[in-house]
Design a protein around this motif. Structure first.
Motif, short mmCIF file in Angstrom:
data_model
loop_
_atom_site.label_atom_id
_atom_site.label_comp_id
_atom_site.label_asym_id
_atom_site.label_seq_id
_atom_site.Cartn_x
_atom_site.Cartn_y
_atom_site.Cartn_z
N GLY A 94 -7.68 8.35 0.64
CA GLY A 94 -7.52 6.93 0.22
C GLY A 94 -5.85 6.66 0.39
O GLY A 94 -5.56 5.55 0.93
N TYR A 95 -5.03 7.66 -0.05
CA TYR A 95 -3.76 7.62 0.22
C TYR A 95 -3.40 7.68 1.68
O TYR A 95 -2.61 6.91 2.14
CB TYR A 95 -3.07 8.46 -0.58
N ARG A 96 -4.18 8.47 2.36
CA ARG A 96 -3.75 8.40 3.90
C ARG A 96 -4.22 7.10 4.57
O ARG A 96 -3.62 6.65 5.49
CB ARG A 96 -4.91 9.70 4.46
N ALA A 97 -5.25 6.34 3.98
CA ALA A 97 -5.70 5.24 4.51
C ALA A 97 -4.69 4.12 4.25
O ALA A 97 -4.52 3.16 5.10
CB ALA A 97 -6.96 4.92 3.88
N ILE A 98 -3.90 4.27 3.17
CA ILE A 98 -2.84 3.34 2.99
C ILE A 98 -1.68 3.47 4.00
O ILE A 98 -0.83 2.70 4.42
CB ILE A 98 -2.06 3.50 1.46
N ASN A 99 -1.60 4.60 4.36
CA ASN A 99 -0.40 5.01 5.25
C ASN A 99 -0.76 4.44 6.69
O ASN A 99 0.16 4.24 7.49
CB ASN A 99 -0.11 6.77 5.45
N CYS A 100 -2.13 4.41 7.07
CA CYS A 100 -2.62 3.74 8.18
C CYS A 100 -2.33 1.99 7.95
O CYS A 100 -2.75 1.38 9.00
CB CYS A 100 -3.86 4.33 8.68
N CYS A 101 -2.18 1.61 6.91
CA CYS A 101 -2.13 0.39 6.78
C CYS A 101 -0.55 -0.22 7.02
O CYS A 101 0.44 0.65 6.79
CB CYS A 101 -2.61 -0.27 5.37
N ARG A 102 -0.75 -1.64 7.21
CA ARG A 102 0.77 -2.21 7.56
C ARG A 102 0.79 -3.24 6.49
O ARG A 102 -0.04 -4.12 5.89
CB ARG A 102 1.05 -2.83 8.81
N ILE A 103 2.10 -3.57 5.82
CA ILE A 103 2.41 -4.47 4.95
C ILE A 103 2.10 -5.91 5.63
O ILE A 103 2.27 -6.14 6.66
CB ILE A 103 3.82 -4.43 4.58
N CYS A 104 1.49 -6.75 4.67
CA CYS A 104 1.06 -7.98 5.08
C CYS A 104 2.41 -8.99 5.47
O CYS A 104 3.28 -9.13 4.66
CB CYS A 104 0.07 -8.80 3.87
N ASP A 105 2.43 -9.52 6.48
CA ASP A 105 3.67 -10.31 6.85
C ASP A 105 3.42 -11.82 6.78
O ASP A 105 4.31 -12.67 7.36
CB ASP A 105 4.44 -9.80 8.14
N GLU A 106 2.05 -12.52 6.59
CA GLU A 106 2.02 -13.65 6.58
C GLU A 106 2.44 -14.37 5.33
O GLU A 106 1.85 -13.66 4.20
CB GLU A 106 0.31 -13.85 6.89
N ARG A 107 3.03 -15.25 5.34
CA ARG A 107 3.77 -15.87 4.00
C ARG A 107 2.64 -16.51 3.11
O ARG A 107 3.04 -16.25 2.23
CB ARG A 107 4.99 -16.76 4.65
N HIS A 108 1.91 -17.26 4.02
CA HIS A 108 0.95 -17.80 2.94
C HIS A 108 0.12 -16.96 2.29
O HIS A 108 -0.23 -17.25 0.87
CB HIS A 108 -0.04 -18.89 3.65
N ILE A 109 -0.28 -15.89 2.46
CA ILE A 109 -0.96 -14.96 1.83
C ILE A 109 -0.26 -14.19 0.75
O ILE A 109 -0.61 -14.16 -0.43
CB ILE A 109 -1.60 -13.72 2.90
N ASN A 110 0.83 -13.95 1.16
CA ASN A 110 1.99 -13.30 -0.01
C ASN A 110 2.22 -14.49 -0.93
O ASN A 110 2.23 -14.12 -2.30
CB ASN A 110 3.09 -12.99 0.81
N SER A 111 2.41 -15.77 -0.52
CA SER A 111 2.49 -16.57 -1.63
C SER A 111 1.52 -16.94 -2.52
O SER A 111 1.53 -17.07 -3.79
CB SER A 111 2.92 -18.31 -0.79
#
Length: 323
Positions: free
Chosen positions: A98-115
């Motif tokens: 599971g933690y390895r899966a996180i390392n393969c993910c990237r931080i969401c850069d879409e403003r409306h989703i983060n908002s």
């Protein structure tokens, strides 16, 4: 001394596993007969019965003297200990993956989703805003991590959701964090590791995972009251079910039969707004079941723990081993 501790621990676990299994079977019967879904407190309490012995006062879980019956299940105790080690290693391996899966993910850069995530966290009164990641996991959305939980979204699924649907999805995932489901899930992992030999314990854990999903649905609807109604929330689950169906153009996402049945069960509960009288009746039924199981545990313990049979006159049927 270490082997004696292993024998005694297995001796106690056998008793608690029996009582926990009885409660699980009773809860399943209540669900099938009365159509009552256990609340989260009852589900976790039922899991706790697998490790917390409830016995009559004046008894000792561990006999102060060596007993002849210990010789009869030494091998079983060793097998139980080996099973714990193997189950723990499997659990650690899943966590590592599971933690390895996180390392393969990237931080969401879409403003409306983060908002939307910030708004949902504020509405839930969550102190720390979780970070949203884009990943390719099987689930359209999930939470990973205990100390610093993170929300993982499937980008292709998120792109096909409206703002209302994204709000419902993110509020649901935030409720997993707010309600402490990640911590409770790890505790239940330990309980199942100790009771690895009992299939009913694993069934109880699976049912507890379902209760966590239902608890999130209820909590999210309560927080989003006035913004999203029951119908819109159910339509969001239906939309996720559609996007997760086999054969759509969203690669890497599929839904099993068990996932479909879980979604159907959640939708039925979301659309059926139970009355206060029904909730009171359900609580009374569950409390009665808990009391009966505890009374059963107290009674059975009198013929199980030392001195056994408890409070009886005459010679015990256990025989001390002469040094």
């Amino acid at each position: 001394m270490q082997m004696a501790s292993l024998y005694n621990s297995f001796y106690i676990i056998l008793f608690t596993s029996l009582i926990g299994g009885v409660f699980t079977i009773v809860s399943f019967l209540i669900n099938r007969i009365f159509r009552i879904v256990l609340p989260l407190w009852a589900g976790f309490g039922g899991m706790a019965l697998y490790v917390v012995p409830v016995f009559s006062p004046g008894l000792f879980p561990v006999s102060p003297e060596r007993q002849i019956w210990v010789e009869g299940y030494k091998l079983a105790s060793v097998i139980w200990g080996c099973g714990i080690i193997l189950s723990a290693l499997c659990c650690l391996l899943r966590m590592q993956m599971g933690y390895r899966a996180i390392n393969c993910c990237r931080i969401c850069d879409e403003r409306h989703i983060n908002s939307i995530c910030v708004q949902c966290a504020v509405a839930a009164k969550l102190k720390n805003i979780p970070t949203v990641y884009f990943g390719g996991l099987d689930d359209p959305a999930c939470v990973i991590g205990v100390v610093h939980p993170k929300i993982i979204l499937n980008k292709k699924v998120a792109a096909r959701l409206s703002e209302v649907q994204l709000t419902a999805v993110l509020e649901h995932e935030i409720m997993h964090i707010k309600r402490g489901h990640m911590v409770l899930g790890r505790i239940n992992d330990v309980i199942c590791i100790l009771n690895w030999f009992n299939p009913i314990a694993w069934a109880a854990k699976r049912e507890f995972d379902v209760l966590c999903e239902i608890d999130c649905d209820r909590s999210a609807l309560s927080v989003l009251r006035g913004k999203i109604d029951h119908k819109e929330y159910a339509l969001t689950m239906l939309r996720l079910l559609e996007l997760s169906a086999v054969g759509v153009s969203v690669s890497g996402v599929s839904l099993s039969v068990s996932g479909f049945l879980l979604t159907k069960r959640r939708m039925v509960l979301v659309m059926n707004n139970r009355s206060a009288l029904y909730r009171i009746f359900s609580t009374l039924i569950l409390l009665t079941a808990v009391i009966l199981v505890i009374c059963f545990s107290v009674k059975v313990s009198r013929g199980y723990f030392y001195p056994y049979p408890a409070y009886s006159k005459g010679t015990e049927y256990s025989q001390a081993v002469q040094p």
